[in-house]
Motif scaffolding. Structure first.
Motif, PDB file in Angstrom:
ATOM      1  N   ILE A 167      -7.091   7.703  -0.436  1.00 20.43           N
ATOM      2  CA  ILE A 167      -6.272   8.850  -0.015  1.00 20.43           C
ATOM      3  C   ILE A 167      -5.072   8.338   0.774  1.00 20.43           C
ATOM      4  CG2 ILE A 167      -6.210  10.977   1.326  1.00 20.43           C
ATOM      5  CD1 ILE A 167      -9.257  11.152   0.955  1.00 20.43           C
ATOM      6  N   ALA A 168      -5.334   7.424   1.702  1.00 16.60           N
ATOM      7  CA  ALA A 168      -4.260   6.872   2.526  1.00 16.60           C
ATOM      8  C   ALA A 168      -3.215   6.174   1.665  1.00 16.60           C
ATOM      9  CB  ALA A 168      -4.834   5.894   3.551  1.00 16.60           C
ATOM     10  N   ALA A 169      -3.656   5.454   0.637  1.00 20.81           N
ATOM     11  CA  ALA A 169      -2.718   4.738  -0.225  1.00 20.81           C
ATOM     12  C   ALA A 169      -1.785   5.700  -0.953  1.00 20.81           C
ATOM     13  CB  ALA A 169      -3.482   3.880  -1.225  1.00 20.81           C
ATOM     14  N   ALA A 184       5.135  17.412  -4.977  1.00 29.79           N
ATOM     15  CA  ALA A 184       3.970  16.910  -5.714  1.00 29.79           C
ATOM     16  C   ALA A 184       2.678  17.495  -5.157  1.00 29.79           C
ATOM     17  CB  ALA A 184       3.924  15.390  -5.651  1.00 29.79           C
ATOM     18  N   ARG A 185       1.718  17.681  -6.048  1.00 32.71           N
ATOM     19  CA  ARG A 185       0.359  18.092  -5.680  1.00 32.71           C
ATOM     20  C   ARG A 185      -0.593  17.057  -6.272  1.00 32.71           C
ATOM     21  NH1 ARG A 185       3.369  20.834  -3.398  1.00 32.71           N
ATOM     22  NH2 ARG A 185       3.495  23.098  -3.175  1.00 32.71           N
ATOM     23  N   TYR A 186      -1.222  16.289  -5.411  1.00 40.90           N
ATOM     24  CA  TYR A 186      -2.155  15.267  -5.873  1.00 40.90           C
ATOM     25  C   TYR A 186      -3.560  15.604  -5.402  1.00 40.90           C
ATOM     26  CZ  TYR A 186       2.109  12.555  -6.694  1.00 40.90           C
ATOM     27  OH  TYR A 186       3.346  12.135  -7.128  1.00 40.90           O
ATOM     28  N   ALA A 187      -4.541  15.312  -6.250  1.00 42.60           N
ATOM     29  CA  ALA A 187      -5.947  15.579  -5.909  1.00 42.60           C
ATOM     30  C   ALA A 187      -6.730  14.264  -6.003  1.00 42.60           C
ATOM     31  CB  ALA A 187      -6.536  16.618  -6.861  1.00 42.60           C
ATOM     32  N   ASN A 255     -10.088  12.300 -11.767  1.00 42.39           N
ATOM     33  CA  ASN A 255      -8.780  12.340 -12.424  1.00 42.39           C
ATOM     34  C   ASN A 255      -8.077  11.008 -12.154  1.00 42.39           C
ATOM     35  OD1 ASN A 255      -7.232  12.423  -9.908  1.00 42.39           O
ATOM     36  ND2 ASN A 255      -7.904  14.554  -9.709  1.00 42.39           N
ATOM     37  N   ASN A 256      -6.855  10.874 -12.656  1.00 50.30           N
ATOM     38  CA  ASN A 256      -6.158   9.592 -12.517  1.00 50.30           C
ATOM     39  C   ASN A 256      -5.032   9.626 -11.493  1.00 50.30           C
ATOM     40  OD1 ASN A 256      -4.262  11.135 -13.836  1.00 50.30           O
ATOM     41  ND2 ASN A 256      -3.758   9.591 -15.387  1.00 50.30           N
ATOM     42  N   ASP A 257      -5.072  10.590 -10.565  1.00 48.63           N
ATOM     43  CA  ASP A 257      -3.972  10.724  -9.608  1.00 48.63           C
ATOM     44  C   ASP A 257      -3.775   9.468  -8.757  1.00 48.63           C
ATOM     45  OD1 ASP A 257      -3.493  13.235 -10.578  1.00 48.63           O
ATOM     46  OD2 ASP A 257      -3.873  14.300  -8.689  1.00 48.63           O
ATOM     47  N   LYS A 260      -2.221   6.779 -10.871  1.00 49.48           N
ATOM     48  CA  LYS A 260      -0.865   7.198 -11.245  1.00 49.48           C
ATOM     49  C   LYS A 260       0.112   6.935 -10.101  1.00 49.48           C
ATOM     50  CE  LYS A 260      -0.192  11.645 -11.463  1.00 49.48           C
ATOM     51  NZ  LYS A 260      -0.366  13.035 -11.944  1.00 49.48           N
ATOM     52  N   VAL A 261      -0.319   7.206  -8.872  1.00 52.94           N
ATOM     53  CA  VAL A 261       0.582   7.075  -7.722  1.00 52.94           C
ATOM     54  C   VAL A 261       0.623   5.647  -7.182  1.00 52.94           C
ATOM     55  CG1 VAL A 261       1.028   7.833  -5.350  1.00 52.94           C
ATOM     56  CG2 VAL A 261       0.302   9.493  -7.075  1.00 52.94           C
TER      57      VAL A 261
END
Length: 286
Positions: A167-169, A184-187, A255-257, A260-261
């Motif tokens: 999450i921090a990354a 952006a909305r990341y999960a 998911n791949n969030d 991806k980020v």
């Protein structure tokens, strides 16, 4: 929007917490100024209930990692007032630590209200992180292993537990390059959906000690937490919502969030358990 001409410094609320401490450290490693803020033990003192601590925390800051008051459900007005102050002080980007499916939170929980507030502000960009349940819940006081048992109501449902470091990354990338992550909305999730029974099996495997889940009745668990003073009475609605998602089969799904980020896959629970084995094997653990 570019952020030039002023010192680039991030204010990290919850700066001594599970994600905030990692966000600050990773930002510093990447060359961005990071100022931790918390009631105790941070670079600056910050107390949501003491507005006199807010202006100093924001001095010279142009971006913000927003962690709202913990163990509360009503805080939108406090956060709005702080964001007004932040805007006036020169903050131009906010990354908000929300909750998985935060846009579907019950109306009596202010998660959605804060998301909507950020979306309404035109002078700043924002990113919203809606992470799954943290793996760290099992290695700290949230869902501890007590006498070989993890007590939490899940109805056998699964959750894509995520490492706080992942999450921090994601948060760090949004704070380093706000323009690239505006709106952006990341999960962030882990790579596997696991039941707590499977979590218990993994902890047992890395510690060599028996661990099992007690899948307790939700009302008994929530009532017990309130009665023991672990959470305020009005926080019961939050616990009910969080556990109901898993019980109903709507827990977080992978998911791949994160990849991806950040460009790298999220940690597995087994990775986390091996790294955290001391949390379950130290003499203080029952």
């Amino acid at each position: 929007m570019t952020m030039t001409g002023s010192p680039q410094t991030a204010l990290v609320l919850g700066g001594t917490g599970r994600t905030g401490s990692l966000v600050a450290r990773q930002l510093a490693e990447r060359g961005l100024g990071a100022r931790t803020a918390a009631r105790h033990g941070a670079d600056v003192r910050f107390d949501w209930d003491d507005p006199t601590t807010h202006p100093g925390a924001l001095d010279g800051v142009d971006r913000l990692y927003l962690v709202t008051p913990v163990l509360r459900v009503s805080y939108a007005d406090q956060v709005a007032a702080f964001l007004d102050l932040a805007e006036a002080a020169g903050v131009r980007h906010v990354t908000y630590l929300s909750t998985y499916r935060g846009d579907q939170a019950p109306p009596e929980i202010d998660i959605r209200a804060v998301e909507a507030d950020l979306a309404s502000r035109r002078a700043i960009t924002h990113s919203v992180l809606r992470p799954a349940w943290l793996m760290q819940n099992f290695s700290d006081a949230h869902l501890p292993v007590v006498d070989g048992v993890i007590t939490v109501p899940t109805g056998g449902g699964a959750e894509a537990f995520v490492d706080a470091a992942d999450i921090a990354a994601v948060a760090v990338e949004t704070l380093l390059a706000p323009e690239a992550h505006a709106d952006a909305r990341y999960a962030p999730t882990g790579p596997q959906a696991l039941t707590v029974a499977e979590v218990a099996d993994t902890i047992a495997a890395v510690t060599g000690r028996p661990v099992r889940q007690h899948d307790i009745d939700p009302d008994a668990w929530i009532g017990g937490a309130v009665a023991a003073g672990l959470v305020p009475a009005d926080y019961a609605v939050m616990l009910r919502w969080l556990t109901a998602g898993i019980i109903s089969g709507n827990g977080a799904t992978p998911n791949n969030d994160i990849e991806k980020v950040t460009g790298r896959p999220p940690a597995t629970f087994h990775d986390f358990a091996r790294r955290s084995v001391h949390a379950w094997t130290s003499p203080a653990v029952g």
